[in-house]
Design a protein around this motif. Structure first.
Motif: not given
Length: 145
Positions: A60-63, A94-95, A139-140
């Motif tokens: 489940d990555p953030d990006l 997000p990709v 994103l951070s």
């Protein structure tokens, strides 16, 4: 696969495309992202789309950051995003994709449009590192709040 941990930064999955055996670009991205405080999972080169999807579902990555050097990133990237977006749990992940996306060496606006229409949130086909860093900073900040 190389996984690094940073305390609270966003979780980023870095991957090459299925036909691209280059690794220096992936190591560079990993180091760049780690410097920005991100937690990075680097899947490496020649990763089949189904494996990228499985890792995304598991982590489940953030990006997701897709990189290509061999010039087949556009075609490989279209196949990859199709597999990712077919998974309901990954529809909102997000990709982004970047690198050498075509073999002719020209900036291909039509290819960029196709990649965006297929589901990529951003396409970095012109080496725009400043824009990529801005994306990571935003994103951070979002993950930290």
């Amino acid at each position: 696969m190389n996984i690094t941990q940073s305390p609270a930064g966003p979780s980023i999955l870095v991957t090459g495309t299925s036909s691209d055996s280059h690794t220096w670009n992936l190591v560079y991205l990993q180091l760049l992202l780690e410097e920005a405080g991100c937690r990075v999972t680097n899947l490496g080169a020649c990763v089949p789309p189904v494996l990228v999807a499985a890792e995304c579902l598991a982590r489940d990555p953030d990006l997701v950051v897709v990189s290509s050097v061999n010039g087949h990133g556009g075609a490989d990237g279209l196949r990859l995003i199709e597999v990712l977006r077919a998974q309901p749990d990954l529809a909102g992940t997000p990709v982004v994709i970047g690198g050498k996306l075509a073999t002719d060496g020209l900036r291909n606006v039509g290819l960029v449009r196709r990649l965006r229409a297929a589901g990529y949130d951003a396409v970095f086909d012109n080496g725009d590192l400043a824009r990529f860093r801005t994306l990571i900073s935003r994103l951070s900040a979002r993950v930290a709040s």
